[in-house]
Design a protein around this motif. Structure first.
Motif, PDB file in Angstrom:
ATOM      1  N   VAL A 119       0.845  -1.201   0.000  1.00 20.23           N
ATOM      2  CA  VAL A 119       0.000   0.000   0.000  1.00 20.23           C
ATOM      3  C   VAL A 119       0.875   1.244   0.000  1.00 20.23           C
ATOM      4  CG1 VAL A 119      -1.805   1.247   1.259  1.00 20.23           C
ATOM      5  CG2 VAL A 119      -1.806  -1.235   1.252  1.00 20.23           C
ATOM      6  N   ASP A 120       1.930   1.214   0.813  1.00 14.76           N
ATOM      7  CA  ASP A 120       2.875   2.338   0.852  1.00 14.76           C
ATOM      8  C   ASP A 120       3.466   2.592  -0.532  1.00 14.76           C
ATOM      9  OD1 ASP A 120       2.678   3.124   3.440  1.00 14.76           O
ATOM     10  OD2 ASP A 120       4.319   1.876   4.184  1.00 14.76           O
ATOM     11  N   LEU A 121       3.822   1.521  -1.174  1.00 15.36           N
ATOM     12  CA  LEU A 121       4.473   1.655  -2.485  1.00 15.36           C
ATOM     13  C   LEU A 121       3.522   2.275  -3.505  1.00 15.36           C
ATOM     14  CD1 LEU A 121       7.053   0.977  -4.126  1.00 15.36           C
ATOM     15  CD2 LEU A 121       5.927  -1.156  -4.794  1.00 15.36           C
ATOM     16  N   VAL A 122       2.300   1.746  -3.560  1.00 14.62           N
ATOM     17  CA  VAL A 122       1.321   2.267  -4.529  1.00 14.62           C
ATOM     18  C   VAL A 122       1.005   3.729  -4.225  1.00 14.62           C
ATOM     19  CG1 VAL A 122      -1.052   2.030  -5.384  1.00 14.62           C
ATOM     20  CG2 VAL A 122       0.319  -0.007  -4.957  1.00 14.62           C
ATOM     21  N   ASP A 123       0.762   4.015  -2.945  1.00 18.33           N
ATOM     22  CA  ASP A 123       0.456   5.395  -2.558  1.00 18.33           C
ATOM     23  C   ASP A 123       1.592   6.341  -2.943  1.00 18.33           C
ATOM     24  OD1 ASP A 123      -2.041   5.032  -1.561  1.00 18.33           O
ATOM     25  OD2 ASP A 123      -1.467   4.933   0.551  1.00 18.33           O
ATOM     26  N   THR A 124       2.807   5.899  -2.670  1.00 12.44           N
ATOM     27  CA  THR A 124       3.963   6.756  -2.972  1.00 12.44           C
ATOM     28  C   THR A 124       4.070   7.022  -4.462  1.00 12.44           C
ATOM     29  OG1 THR A 124       5.108   5.837  -1.075  1.00 12.44           O
ATOM     30  CG2 THR A 124       6.455   6.980  -2.677  1.00 12.44           C
ATOM     31  N   ARG A 125       3.873   5.977  -5.255  1.00 14.11           N
ATOM     32  CA  ARG A 125       3.985   6.166  -6.713  1.00 14.11           C
ATOM     33  C   ARG A 125       2.903   7.125  -7.223  1.00 14.11           C
ATOM     34  NH1 ARG A 125       8.390   5.056  -5.704  1.00 14.11           N
ATOM     35  NH2 ARG A 125       9.339   2.996  -5.886  1.00 14.11           N
ATOM     36  N   VAL A 126       1.702   7.013  -6.659  1.00 14.94           N
ATOM     37  CA  VAL A 126       0.620   7.923  -7.073  1.00 14.94           C
ATOM     38  C   VAL A 126       0.995   9.358  -6.717  1.00 14.94           C
ATOM     39  CG1 VAL A 126      -1.781   8.596  -6.657  1.00 14.94           C
ATOM     40  CG2 VAL A 126      -1.211   6.187  -6.903  1.00 14.94           C
ATOM     41  N   LEU A 127       1.461   9.556  -5.484  1.00 15.29           N
ATOM     42  CA  LEU A 127       1.830  10.912  -5.053  1.00 15.29           C
ATOM     43  C   LEU A 127       3.001  11.451  -5.878  1.00 15.29           C
ATOM     44  CD1 LEU A 127       1.512  10.662  -1.152  1.00 15.29           C
ATOM     45  CD2 LEU A 127      -0.032  11.781  -2.757  1.00 15.29           C
ATOM     46  N   GLN A 128       3.938  10.564  -6.210  1.00 10.34           N
ATOM     47  CA  GLN A 128       5.068  11.010  -7.042  1.00 10.34           C
ATOM     48  C   GLN A 128       4.579  11.447  -8.422  1.00 10.34           C
ATOM     49  OE1 GLN A 128       7.547   7.506  -6.624  1.00 10.34           O
ATOM     50  NE2 GLN A 128       9.051   8.655  -5.403  1.00 10.34           N
ATOM     51  N   ALA A 129       3.612  10.679  -8.946  1.00  8.42           N
ATOM     52  CA  ALA A 129       3.071  11.034 -10.270  1.00  8.42           C
ATOM     53  C   ALA A 129       2.379  12.396 -10.207  1.00  8.42           C
ATOM     54  CB  ALA A 129       2.097   9.953 -10.731  1.00  8.42           C
ATOM     55  N   ILE A 130       1.626  12.606  -9.132  1.00 10.02           N
ATOM     56  CA  ILE A 130       0.939  13.900  -8.985  1.00 10.02           C
ATOM     57  C   ILE A 130       1.957  15.028  -8.830  1.00 10.02           C
ATOM     58  CG2 ILE A 130      -0.610  15.241  -7.497  1.00 10.02           C
ATOM     59  CD1 ILE A 130      -2.034  12.600  -6.812  1.00 10.02           C
ATOM     60  N   SER A 131       3.031  14.750  -8.081  1.00 12.62           N
ATOM     61  CA  SER A 131       4.017  15.816  -7.831  1.00 12.62           C
ATOM     62  C   SER A 131       4.757  16.240  -9.099  1.00 12.62           C
ATOM     63  CB  SER A 131       5.014  15.373  -6.770  1.00 12.62           C
ATOM     64  OG  SER A 131       5.807  14.325  -7.282  1.00 12.62           O
ATOM     65  N   GLU A 132       4.671  15.393 -10.118  1.00 16.72           N
ATOM     66  CA  GLU A 132       5.325  15.733 -11.385  1.00 16.72           C
ATOM     67  C   GLU A 132       4.717  16.977 -12.023  1.00 16.72           C
ATOM     68  OE1 GLU A 132       7.981  14.233 -12.879  1.00 16.72           O
ATOM     69  OE2 GLU A 132       8.146  13.126 -10.989  1.00 16.72           O
ATOM     70  N   VAL A 133       3.413  17.218 -11.732  1.00 15.33           N
ATOM     71  CA  VAL A 133       2.738  18.347 -12.388  1.00 15.33           C
ATOM     72  C   VAL A 133       2.738  19.606 -11.513  1.00 15.33           C
ATOM     73  CG1 VAL A 133       1.222  16.828 -13.714  1.00 15.33           C
ATOM     74  CG2 VAL A 133       0.464  17.697 -11.491  1.00 15.33           C
ATOM     75  N   ARG A 134       3.493  19.574 -10.434  1.00 15.40           N
ATOM     76  CA  ARG A 134       3.506  20.737  -9.538  1.00 15.40           C
ATOM     77  C   ARG A 134       4.060  21.980 -10.230  1.00 15.40           C
ATOM     78  NH1 ARG A 134       5.800  18.283  -3.817  1.00 15.40           N
ATOM     79  NH2 ARG A 134       3.827  17.427  -3.075  1.00 15.40           N
ATOM     80  N   SER A 135       3.436  23.099  -9.923  1.00 16.90           N
ATOM     81  CA  SER A 135       3.922  24.393 -10.408  1.00 16.90           C
ATOM     82  C   SER A 135       3.507  25.428  -9.366  1.00 16.90           C
ATOM     83  CB  SER A 135       3.297  24.725 -11.764  1.00 16.90           C
ATOM     84  OG  SER A 135       1.924  24.997 -11.595  1.00 16.90           O
ATOM     85  N   PRO A 136       4.152  26.580  -9.327  1.00 20.43           N
ATOM     86  CA  PRO A 136       3.780  27.596  -8.311  1.00 20.43           C
ATOM     87  C   PRO A 136       2.305  27.981  -8.386  1.00 20.43           C
ATOM     88  CG  PRO A 136       5.862  28.167  -9.356  1.00 20.43           C
ATOM     89  CD  PRO A 136       5.331  26.980 -10.107  1.00 20.43           C
ATOM     90  N   GLY A 137       1.791  28.114  -9.596  1.00 20.37           N
ATOM     91  CA  GLY A 137       0.390  28.504  -9.742  1.00 20.37           C
ATOM     92  C   GLY A 137      -0.548  27.432  -9.210  1.00 20.37           C
ATOM     93  N   LEU A 138      -0.275  26.191  -9.596  1.00 21.26           N
ATOM     94  CA  LEU A 138      -1.127  25.081  -9.149  1.00 21.26           C
ATOM     95  C   LEU A 138      -1.031  24.909  -7.626  1.00 21.26           C
ATOM     96  CD1 LEU A 138      -0.841  22.143 -11.720  1.00 21.26           C
ATOM     97  CD2 LEU A 138      -2.892  23.381 -11.014  1.00 21.26           C
ATOM     98  N   THR A 139       0.150  25.119  -7.107  1.00 20.97           N
ATOM     99  CA  THR A 139       0.330  24.985  -5.659  1.00 20.97           C
ATOM    100  C   THR A 139      -0.530  26.001  -4.917  1.00 20.97           C
ATOM    101  OG1 THR A 139       2.585  24.222  -5.995  1.00 20.97           O
ATOM    102  CG2 THR A 139       2.036  25.026  -3.796  1.00 20.97           C
ATOM    103  N   ARG A 140      -0.588  27.209  -5.439  1.00 21.40           N
ATOM    104  CA  ARG A 140      -1.411  28.252  -4.817  1.00 21.40           C
ATOM    105  C   ARG A 140      -2.884  27.843  -4.857  1.00 21.40           C
ATOM    106  NH1 ARG A 140      -2.232  30.823  -0.989  1.00 21.40           N
ATOM    107  NH2 ARG A 140      -3.405  32.758  -1.091  1.00 21.40           N
TER     108      ARG A 140
END
Lengths: 201, 571
Positions: free
Chosen positions: B75-96
């Motif tokens: 579960v940890d592994l799957v969750d981490t991979r999902v969060l890593q995938a989401i973090s790929e699209v991070r940008s200052p605007g989206l973070t705000r």
């Protein structure tokens, strides 16, 4: 993670342990499992220590708890982004007699540096009040972090709580916590993101 | 005790006036509900409630497996991979944007939701919903906190956490609490039907936005959010559906007493079906009737098909009792016990069935004694142990005594009703203008809900004084007193007015006396040849002391809890 109470099995174990050891060794109460420096059969840091490490990603050392003497117990744990702390209650020195808090940095103004009892950590002491109660702070400063132990002691024997702070509140290397997380996940996960690893402690 | 000379009493056992025979009502064949068939208005948790409770059970089971095996590596592994995938699209605007979208799942956000609910529920005096709300807050926050402390799941690995967080990760406490608060808001503030359906979609949207924000900021693992939402939906859903069912405690913003139930929709259909099956009455219309005079039940005028009549229908009267009335009765009696001491000396009912059975019994007792009360026709079960309908004759054309012509004959009938109740050992306990009707010169006494068999002499005396005051509302004290001396001795009348003062009069009677600007009580006292010392009603007992202490303690604790919730966020 705010309040913490002993589970019935833990309470039973505490009572049995205390009864067995009474009179033949330093009485030790079982408690603070979630912050144990060496938990379980493998002697790995407990989950609370991992969480503490996550709270201050820059800290190269993370506080944890070794066996706590009888008469002392872990009362509260509070870990959030930026800081992680816990309190120890004492039968003699009162509620929340000792607070240990890990942060990225400390304000050590007015503190006097003394020879450290822990390799790799600078130790500073600041005494604010001696009577009617003892109020003071001990700092351990290290790369990327600071562990502040605040004392508010109402008992007459100050030596014991100060010894508790030295003996029972321990620190583990962040590298050891990382190794534990890596091993626990079957070698597939690390504690910190890759970028943090590169520039971190 | 000496008595002054007075006119000789009339017949030793005067009977109230001749009671007109009740109209015949057409009946059809009754039908017994076979074993296994649901009652007319079954009590149930909807399918969605069962689904959410089932999901909660699965979540708890998975927690148990995780806690016992000590390994949730996959579960940890799957969750981490999902969060890593989401973090790929991070940008200052989206973070705000994510920081703003997650605003509700912060201490200030959930506190705002709670405060709005509390203000609205207090303003509309929806105490039961408020109590359930408080229960949900307590249960959900403690459950989530305990689960997180037990499971001890660290925060996300290998991903930088951008937003604030606190404590262990599983379940997500902010998502659990926010979900529970929003679902509670739906069931406590939004009327059932179209508005609530729309509200559910709004809640889904808000939760989806908040969850997306927390995943983007890596504050929670996906499974933490999932577990939090399941727990946060299931708990308030089950609590509100079971403890404040819409049929009994509807959320509405129209004027009206909360004790009055909505008799349209499924309940209306259930009443019609139950009347036909259990009493053989074919109801064609069920409408609320005389709600203003009733606070403890929902009075109904039920039109019944009657082919034998020229107009093709007749009417019966129904009093619908539900759990809400039972609870009101308990609070009412507790309040009176605390405030008035001896005034309240009876125990509350423990079930709606008992309450209705008792009223039906008393009514039949009064009827058998020849008293002018509506003919009892039976009890109808709507929902077992929760909702019952007491059916009686409908006094068509009868008017409250406050609006009717009152002559000496009516005064005599009123007084002889009291005399007859004394003889058979019953006190009505709620003699007020709304419960004394007049039709074609005949007086009727209705609503035996508060009546008591073998009451204390004090209660009997109070009945007499209240009846005399009611009769004097449309006449005058001297006339009523003169007629009363034909049936009661001076001692009895003096005792009645020694026992009766402000608190012992029904509030409607007190209000009408105030409106008329006449101090009828004092006028009667002046007419008496002598006065007896007032009967003391404030009497302390260990029970009253204990009840008062416990009530005060509960109030202090509840106030402290509410105050704590007002000033401090549950997160």
């Amino acid at each position: 993670m705010r309040s913490r109470r002993l589970s019935p099995p833990a309470a039973l174990a505490a009572a049995l342990g205390a009864a067995l050891l009474a009179g033949c060794a330093l009485p030790v109460s079982v408690g603070g499992d979630e912050l144990a420096c060496r938990a379980g059969d493998d002697g790995e840091p407990a989950s609370g220590v991992v969480l503490m490490a996550q709270a201050v990603p820059t800290a190269s050392w993370v506080p944890c708890l070794d066996a706590v003497p009888l008469g002392w117990h872990l009362s509260d744990v509070e870990v959030r982004d930026g800081s992680g702390g816990f309190w120890l209650d004492s039968d003699r020195d009162g509620v929340r007699a000792i607070e240990a808090r890990l942060t990225a940095s400390c304000d050590t103004r007015g503190a006097t540096e003394i020879p450290s009892d822990r390799a790799g950590l600078r130790r500073l002491e600041r005494v604010t009040e001696v009577r009617p109660q003892y109020v003071g702070t001990r700092f351990y400063v290290f790369d990327g972090g600071c562990l502040a132990m605040s004392f508010r002691l109402s008992g007459d024997y100050r030596a014991e709580p100060l010894a508790v702070a030295t003996e029972s509140i321990d620190v583990v290397r962040r590298a050891d916590v990382e190794a534990h997380v890596h091993e626990d996940s079957g070698g597939r996960l690390d504690l910190d993101p890759a970028a943090a690893e590169d520039g971190g402690p | 005790m000496a008595s002054l000379p007075q006119a000789p009493l009339e017949a030793a056992h005067p009977r109230p006036g001749v009671r007109p025979a009740p109209p015949a009502i057409a009946h059809v064949r009754r039908r017994r509900r076979p074993s296994g068939e649901p009652p007319p208005l079954p009590r149930h948790l909807n399918a969605s409630g069962k689904w959410w409770l089932g999901s909660s059970a699965v979540v708890v089971l998975l927690w148990g497996v995780g806690a016992v095996t000590g390994s949730i590596a996959l579960v940890d592994l799957v969750d981490t991979r999902v969060l890593q995938a989401i973090s790929e699209v991070r940008s200052p605007g989206l973070t705000r944007v994510a920081e703003i979208a997650g605003g509700l799942a912060t201490p200030a956000g959930v506190q705002a939701v709670w405060l709005v609910n509390m203000v609205v529920l207090v303003a509309f005096r929806r105490w039961r919903h408020l109590l359930v709300w408080l229960g949900v807050v307590l249960l959900v926050t403690n459950l989530a906190d305990a689960a997180a402390t037990t499971l001890q799941r660290p925060r996300a690995y290998e991903v930088e956490i951008l937003g604030p967080w606190s404590g262990f990760a599983m379940p997500s406490v902010p998502m659990t609490v926010l979900t529970a608060f929003l679902v509670s808001t739906l069931y406590a503030l939004v009327p059932a039907g179209r508005w609530r359906t729309v509200g559910k979609w709004v809640v889904v949207g808000v939760l989806a936005g908040t969850a997306a924000s927390r995943l983007y900021l890596a504050q929670d693992h996906p499974t933490d959010v999932l577990a939090g939402v399941v727990l946060g939906v299931a708990t308030p859903l089950a609590a509100f559906r079971l403890l404040t069912p819409t049929e009994v405690y509807p959320v509405r913003y129209a004027r009206g007493r909360p004790a009055h139930l909505d008799v349209t929709g499924t309940r209306g259909e259930a009443i019609v079906r139950a009347l036909q099956d259990q009493l053989g009455l074919v109801a064609t219309e069920v409408t609320p009737f005389g709600l203003a005079g009733s606070g403890g039940s929902t009075p109904l005028r039920i039109t019944v098909a009657d082919p034998g009549r020229s107009e093709g229908e007749s009417c019966v009267f129904g009093k619908l009792y539900a759990a809400t009335h039972l609870h009101s009765d308990r609070w009412f009696k507790l309040g009176r016990t605390l405030l008035y001491g001896r005034l309240e000396d009876e125990k509350p009912y423990h079930s709606v069935r008992r309450l209705v059975q008792y009223e039906d019994y008393v009514l039949r007792m009064l009827w058998d004694a020849g008293l002018p009360v509506p003919q009892p026709m039976g009890i109808v079960e709507i929902t077992p142990e929760r909702e019952y309908l007491l059916v009686t004759e409908f006094l068509a054309g009868a008017r409250e005594i406050g609006e009717a012509e009152v002559d000496d004959a009516v005064v005599d009938q009123g007084l002889s009703v009291v005399r007859r109740m004394w003889e058979i050992g019953v006190a009505h306990r709620d003699v007020k203008p709304a419960n004394v009707l007049v039709r074609d010169g005949t007086l009727f006494l209705i609503d035996s809900a508060f009546a008591e068999v073998r009451p204390s002499p004090w209660r009997q005396a109070v009945d007499l004084a209240n009846m005399m005051l009611v009769l004097a509302l449309r006449t005058d004290a001297e006339r009523v007193y003169r007629r009363a001396r034909r049936q009661f001795s001076d001692e009895e009348i003096a005792e009645a007015f020694a026992a009766t003062r402000g608190l012992t009069m029904p509030s409607q009677l007190r209000r009408m006396l105030r409106q008329q600007g006449r101090d009828l009580h004092a006028e009667f006292l002046r007419l008496l040849p002598y006065r007896l010392p007032p009967v003391r009603i404030q009497r302390w007992s260990w029970r009253r002391v204990g009840l008062t202490a416990v009530t005060l303690l509960c109030l202090v604790l509840a106030s402290g809890f509410v105050l704590d919730l007002i000033v401090r966020s549950p997160l």
